[in-house]
Enzyme design. Sequence first.
Site, PDB file in Angstrom:
ATOM      1  N   SER A   1       8.199 -17.103 -35.589  1.00  0.00           N
ATOM      2  CA  SER A   1       8.117 -16.925 -37.039  1.00  0.00           C
ATOM      3  C   SER A   1       9.133 -17.812 -37.747  1.00  0.00           C
ATOM      4  O   SER A   1      10.344 -17.687 -37.518  1.00  0.00           O
ATOM      5  CB  SER A   1       8.379 -15.464 -37.409  1.00  0.00           C
ATOM      6  OG  SER A   1       8.525 -15.326 -38.810  1.00  0.00           O
TER       7      SER A   1
ATOM      8  N   HIS B   1       4.021 -18.777 -36.709  1.00  0.00           N
ATOM      9  CA  HIS B   1       3.750 -17.612 -37.546  1.00  0.00           C
ATOM     10  C   HIS B   1       4.393 -17.846 -38.906  1.00  0.00           C
ATOM     11  O   HIS B   1       5.604 -18.067 -39.014  1.00  0.00           O
ATOM     12  CB  HIS B   1       4.309 -16.349 -36.892  1.00  0.00           C
ATOM     13  CG  HIS B   1       3.842 -15.086 -37.546  1.00  0.00           C
ATOM     14  ND1 HIS B   1       2.567 -14.583 -37.366  1.00  0.00           N
ATOM     15  CD2 HIS B   1       4.473 -14.230 -38.389  1.00  0.00           C
ATOM     16  CE1 HIS B   1       2.437 -13.467 -38.062  1.00  0.00           C
ATOM     17  NE2 HIS B   1       3.575 -13.242 -38.701  1.00  0.00           N
TER      18      HIS B   1
ATOM     19  N   ASP C   1       5.012 -16.335 -42.520  1.00  0.00           N
ATOM     20  CA  ASP C   1       5.046 -15.085 -43.286  1.00  0.00           C
ATOM     21  C   ASP C   1       5.064 -15.356 -44.785  1.00  0.00           C
ATOM     22  O   ASP C   1       6.029 -15.924 -45.308  1.00  0.00           O
ATOM     23  CB  ASP C   1       6.291 -14.277 -42.923  1.00  0.00           C
ATOM     24  CG  ASP C   1       6.180 -13.631 -41.551  1.00  0.00           C
ATOM     25  OD1 ASP C   1       5.175 -12.956 -41.306  1.00  0.00           O
ATOM     26  OD2 ASP C   1       7.100 -13.809 -40.732  1.00  0.00           O
TER      27      ASP C   1
ATOM     28  N   MET D   1       5.331 -13.613 -48.316  1.00  0.00           N
ATOM     29  CA  MET D   1       5.690 -12.373 -49.010  1.00  0.00           C
ATOM     30  C   MET D   1       5.785 -12.666 -50.500  1.00  0.00           C
ATOM     31  O   MET D   1       6.360 -13.678 -50.912  1.00  0.00           O
ATOM     32  CB  MET D   1       7.034 -11.839 -48.506  1.00  0.00           C
ATOM     33  CG  MET D   1       7.089 -11.591 -47.016  1.00  0.00           C
ATOM     34  SD  MET D   1       8.676 -10.863 -46.531  1.00  0.00           S
ATOM     35  CE  MET D   1       8.637 -11.147 -44.754  1.00  0.00           C
TER      36      MET D   1
ATOM     37  N   HIS E   1       0.344 -15.025 -42.204  1.00  0.00           N
ATOM     38  CA  HIS E   1       0.338 -13.569 -42.392  1.00  0.00           C
ATOM     39  C   HIS E   1       0.636 -13.291 -43.855  1.00  0.00           C
ATOM     40  O   HIS E   1       1.766 -13.470 -44.315  1.00  0.00           O
ATOM     41  CB  HIS E   1       1.398 -12.970 -41.462  1.00  0.00           C
ATOM     42  CG  HIS E   1       1.654 -11.520 -41.645  1.00  0.00           C
ATOM     43  ND1 HIS E   1       2.761 -10.886 -41.114  1.00  0.00           N
ATOM     44  CD2 HIS E   1       0.950 -10.548 -42.306  1.00  0.00           C
ATOM     45  CE1 HIS E   1       2.738  -9.603 -41.436  1.00  0.00           C
ATOM     46  NE2 HIS E   1       1.656  -9.385 -42.162  1.00  0.00           N
TER      47      HIS E   1
ATOM     48  N   MET F   1       1.472 -11.080 -46.642  1.00  0.00           N
ATOM     49  CA  MET F   1       2.021  -9.799 -47.106  1.00  0.00           C
ATOM     50  C   MET F   1       2.065  -9.856 -48.619  1.00  0.00           C
ATOM     51  O   MET F   1       3.128  -9.980 -49.237  1.00  0.00           O
ATOM     52  CB  MET F   1       3.410  -9.573 -46.491  1.00  0.00           C
ATOM     53  CG  MET F   1       3.354  -9.236 -45.017  1.00  0.00           C
ATOM     54  SD  MET F   1       4.985  -9.233 -44.230  1.00  0.00           S
ATOM     55  CE  MET F   1       5.106 -10.961 -43.764  1.00  0.00           C
TER      56      MET F   1
ATOM     57  N   MET G   1       2.034  -4.299 -37.051  1.00  0.00           N
ATOM     58  CA  MET G   1       3.445  -4.457 -37.404  1.00  0.00           C
ATOM     59  C   MET G   1       4.264  -3.454 -36.598  1.00  0.00           C
ATOM     60  O   MET G   1       3.993  -2.250 -36.633  1.00  0.00           O
ATOM     61  CB  MET G   1       3.653  -4.227 -38.897  1.00  0.00           C
ATOM     62  CG  MET G   1       3.029  -5.286 -39.801  1.00  0.00           C
ATOM     63  SD  MET G   1       3.650  -6.952 -39.482  1.00  0.00           S
ATOM     64  CE  MET G   1       5.403  -6.751 -39.840  1.00  0.00           C
TER      65      MET G   1
ATOM     66  N   ASP H   1       4.079  -7.929 -34.272  1.00  0.00           N
ATOM     67  CA  ASP H   1       5.095  -8.637 -35.053  1.00  0.00           C
ATOM     68  C   ASP H   1       6.245  -7.697 -35.376  1.00  0.00           C
ATOM     69  O   ASP H   1       6.063  -6.699 -36.074  1.00  0.00           O
ATOM     70  CB  ASP H   1       4.448  -9.159 -36.347  1.00  0.00           C
ATOM     71  CG  ASP H   1       5.422  -9.934 -37.224  1.00  0.00           C
ATOM     72  OD1 ASP H   1       6.588 -10.110 -36.829  1.00  0.00           O
ATOM     73  OD2 ASP H   1       4.996 -10.371 -38.312  1.00  0.00           O
TER      74      ASP H   1
END
Length: 223
Positions: free
Chosen positions: A9, A32, A34, A36, A65, A67, A136, A174
Amino acid sequence: MGSIKIAPSVLSADMANLKGELDKIAGADYVHFDVMDGHFTGNLTFGVDILKAVKRSTDVPVDAHLMVSNPDETVDWYADAGADMITVHYEASTHLHRTLTHLQQRGVKAGVVLNPATPVCVLESIIDVVDMVLLMSVNPGFGGQSFIPGTIAKLQELKAMCERHGVSPLIEVDGGISSKNIAEVVKAGANVLVAGSAVFKSEDPAAEVALLQKLGNEAAQEA
């Protein structure tokens, strides 16, 4: 089960040296990424321009991913930027089936994410569609958290559901993954492991990726 895949990540990477950090994990199976939005989670991370920079800097496929509170409306941003796989949260997606099939029609692998408090049973009506399920094993929002032990039972339940349906999506975990617990997680059913701090905070990220791949594949053979 097939080969175990490691997805470092970039949340834990040194963003001032993004290309150099990505070079260190050239042997990984995924990057990965992320996303957010500061709303779905209490943190704000990366957007489309950083994803484009990642794609310019590495040949490793990118697992994005999301979020975010509005994944149904924003998945195309990340597909356009080059994400190879996009996962959206069950808790945030109003039109989950439509969003997943839309991504697949665009040639992007599509997956669904469950927070620690969301039961696996909610996937019963969508499991036949997904390319990947991400569980998660920490509460999303920040890197460096400890693995939630209850994830093991959820993995076992998810694996049993997949067997009932005769499907074999990738199963990703994750949060809090390291060389100390990867074998247990793989034996419970996971085959894609996200590792942030364990890789990028190590003295040799390339060697850590190789170690995790080795330990994961050994565990898969024993499972």
